[in-house]
Design an enzyme around this catalytic site. Structure first.
Site, short mmCIF file in Angstrom:
data_model
loop_
_atom_site.label_atom_id
_atom_site.label_comp_id
_atom_site.label_asym_id
_atom_site.label_seq_id
_atom_site.Cartn_x
_atom_site.Cartn_y
_atom_site.Cartn_z
N SER A 238 0.81 -1.22 0.00
CA SER A 238 0.00 0.00 0.00
C SER A 238 0.84 1.27 0.00
CB SER A 238 -0.88 -0.01 1.26
OG SER A 238 -1.42 1.26 1.50
N GLU B 19 0.24 3.66 1.76
CA GLU B 19 0.33 4.11 3.15
C GLU B 19 1.73 3.83 3.72
OE1 GLU B 19 -1.87 5.62 5.47
OE2 GLU B 19 -3.17 6.12 3.79
N TYR C 169 -1.32 0.34 10.53
CA TYR C 169 -1.60 -0.29 9.23
C TYR C 169 -0.39 -0.14 8.31
CZ TYR C 169 -3.53 -0.76 4.48
OH TYR C 169 -3.74 -1.11 3.17
P1 NAP Z 1 -11.26 -4.68 2.18
O1 NAP Z 1 -12.43 -4.39 1.32
O2 NAP Z 1 -11.21 -4.06 3.54
O3 NAP Z 1 -11.14 -6.26 2.34
C1 NAP Z 1 -10.32 -6.85 3.31
C2 NAP Z 1 -10.49 -8.34 3.24
O4 NAP Z 1 -9.62 -8.96 4.20
C3 NAP Z 1 -11.92 -8.84 3.58
O5 NAP Z 1 -12.29 -9.84 2.66
C4 NAP Z 1 -11.75 -9.43 4.96
O6 NAP Z 1 -12.65 -10.49 5.27
C5 NAP Z 1 -10.35 -10.01 4.84
N1 NAP Z 1 -9.77 -10.32 6.15
C6 NAP Z 1 -9.75 -9.57 7.28
N2 NAP Z 1 -9.19 -10.26 8.29
C7 NAP Z 1 -8.84 -11.47 7.80
C8 NAP Z 1 -8.23 -12.63 8.37
N3 NAP Z 1 -7.90 -12.68 9.66
N4 NAP Z 1 -8.03 -13.70 7.58
C9 NAP Z 1 -8.40 -13.67 6.25
N5 NAP Z 1 -8.98 -12.61 5.68
C10 NAP Z 1 -9.20 -11.52 6.43
O7 NAP Z 1 -9.91 -4.27 1.43
P2 NAP Z 1 -9.67 -3.96 -0.13
O8 NAP Z 1 -9.93 -2.52 -0.37
O9 NAP Z 1 -10.34 -4.99 -0.95
O10 NAP Z 1 -8.09 -4.13 -0.22
C11 NAP Z 1 -7.50 -5.38 -0.53
C12 NAP Z 1 -6.07 -5.39 -0.04
O11 NAP Z 1 -5.35 -4.33 -0.68
C13 NAP Z 1 -5.90 -5.15 1.45
O12 NAP Z 1 -4.79 -5.88 1.88
C14 NAP Z 1 -5.61 -3.68 1.55
O13 NAP Z 1 -4.89 -3.36 2.72
C15 NAP Z 1 -4.77 -3.48 0.29
N6 NAP Z 1 -4.80 -2.14 -0.28
C16 NAP Z 1 -5.99 -1.55 -0.55
C17 NAP Z 1 -5.99 -0.29 -1.12
C18 NAP Z 1 -7.30 0.40 -1.48
O14 NAP Z 1 -7.27 1.61 -1.73
N7 NAP Z 1 -8.40 -0.31 -1.54
C19 NAP Z 1 -4.78 0.36 -1.43
C20 NAP Z 1 -3.59 -0.31 -1.16
C21 NAP Z 1 -3.61 -1.57 -0.60
P3 NAP Z 1 -14.08 -10.20 5.99
O15 NAP Z 1 -14.89 -9.49 4.96
O16 NAP Z 1 -14.60 -11.54 6.32
O17 NAP Z 1 -13.78 -9.35 7.18
#
Ligand code: NAP
Length: 326
Positions: A127, A129, A151
């Site tokens: 990320s 971040e 984070y």
């Molecule tokens: P998100 O919508 O918050 O999804 C997070 C996912 O992680 C959910 O499916 C959640 O499952 C799962 N999770 C949480 N705790 C877990 C555990 N203990 N074991 C297995 N799974 C778990 O995030 P996103 O926006 O799709 O982002 C995807 C990834 O990219 C993340 O790693 C995020 O940090 C990274 N990222 C995102 C952005 C952005 O702007 N979106 C930018 C850079 C990086 P539940 O639904 O069951 O809780």
């Protein structure tokens, strides 16, 4: 038929990636945590082609079992505690899932391995971040990290351990340093969706005000549907590497709010917006802007959706959802 295993399948990116890989002819397996995950039913309805697999990033045996049973060609580690504000309140949990979870997933990939002539390829969701208090503008793959939240700190560990497993064990492991990416599937807790949803509700007379924290921050915002293509492209190269995925533009929180209200036909947005100290971060990331040159040159990746179109897409989606609820 290539096989992909995705953690974080119930999240925004997991859904976009599942859709994209399915369109490419992949068999898609999605890890779902918990004994009765409320998102599982919706997932089965919307993505009937995704095979749910139980597992948790806190539990290495479950990851091993998941990989042994699915025998994937590609693993996309998107699961995380991903909400920066929550990470300040639950820092240890964030370190365990967002940080150590990557190590567990890499260890499972290393142990299960895959076919000798076709070892498992691994993608880590890193990320912007990690750049936090930025050391240079714009940020590239070589910019030093200075995270400003639990984070961001956990993501730095996840990135570094991915690079370390690549260098130590010869794993095909890539880290995608993705800048903020949004869309109609964004969780309501994140600022972009909080804004577009509140704007829709205010427009429909369901809500009176939008309460936010700092609006001076600047972010490089893209569309999630574009960004999952970069994840896939990273795993199709001859050699594993790390890539910044960004638009190369930055926009302020205030610009986001103004555009969202304008999209709903409301010009005097200041009337509806109040700032509250409780939504300010203990340490803020003031400015993020990425340089996607390497992803563009080596992967041939480019974004399709610009910032105004993204805001429009999200406001229209929230107006549709909230109108149906009325
Ligand atoms: P998100 O919508 O918050 O999804 C997070 C996912 O992680 C959910 O499916 C959640 O499952 C799962 N999770 C949480 N705790 C877990 C555990 N203990 N074991 C297995 N799974 C778990 O995030 P996103 O926006 O799709 O982002 C995807 C990834 O990219 C993340 O790693 C995020 O940090 C990274 N990222 C995102 C952005 C952005 O702007 N979106 C930018 C850079 C990086 P539940 O639904 O069951 O809780």
């Amino acid at each position: 038929m290539p096989r992909a295993f995705i953690t974080g399948i119930t999240g925004q990116d997991g859904q976009h990636l599942a859709e994209f890989l399915h369109s490419k002819g992949y068999e898609v397996f999605g890890m779902v945590k918990g004994q009765n995950n409320p998102k599982l039913t919706a997932m089965r309805d919307e993505f009937p082609y995704v095979e749910p697999v139980p597992g948790d990033l806190a539990d290495l045996p479950s990851l091993l079992k998941a990989l042994e049973s699915t025998q994937p060609d590609e693993v996309y580690n998107l699961g995380a505690i991903s909400f920066v504000a929550l990470s300040f309140n639950q820092a240890e949990l964030t370190a365990n899932i967002t940080g150590l979870g990557v190590l567990r997933m890499l260890e499972a990939v290393r142990m299960v391995g895959g076919a000798t002539n076709n070892p498992i390829r691994f993608y880590q969701a890193s990320s912007s971040e990690m750049f936090g208090k930025v050391r240079e503008i714009p940020q590239t793959e070589r910019t030093p990290f200075h995270p400003r939240s639990p984070y961001g700190c956990a993501k730095v560990f996840g990135h570094d351990i991915t690079v370390n497993y690549r260098e130590s064990y010869g794993l095909y492991a890539c880290s995608g340093i993705l800048f903020n990416h949004e869309g109609p599937r964004r969780g309501l807790e994140f600022v972009t969706r909080k804004v577009t949803n509140a704007v829709a509700r205010i427009k429909l007379g369901l809500q009176e005000e939008l309460v936010l924290g700092n609006l001076d921050f600047k972010r490089d915002w893209g569309y999630a549907g574009d960004y999952v293509k970069a994840m896939w492209l990273m795993l199709q190269q001859d050699e594993p590497d790390d890539y910044v995925v960004a638009t190369g533009e930055t926009h302020s929180g205030e610009e986001l709010v103004r555009l969202a209200f304008e999209e709903a036909g409301i010009d005097d947005w200041q009337r509806y917006v109040r700032q509250d100290q409780k939504f300010f971060r203990p340490a803020e990331v003031d400015l993020l802007i990425g340089d996607p040159a390497k992803a563009q040159d080596k992967l041939g990746w480019k974004r399709e959706v610009d910032f105004p179109s993204l805001v429009k897409m999200m406001v229209e989606n929230d107006l549709r959802i909230e109108s149906a609820r009325r």
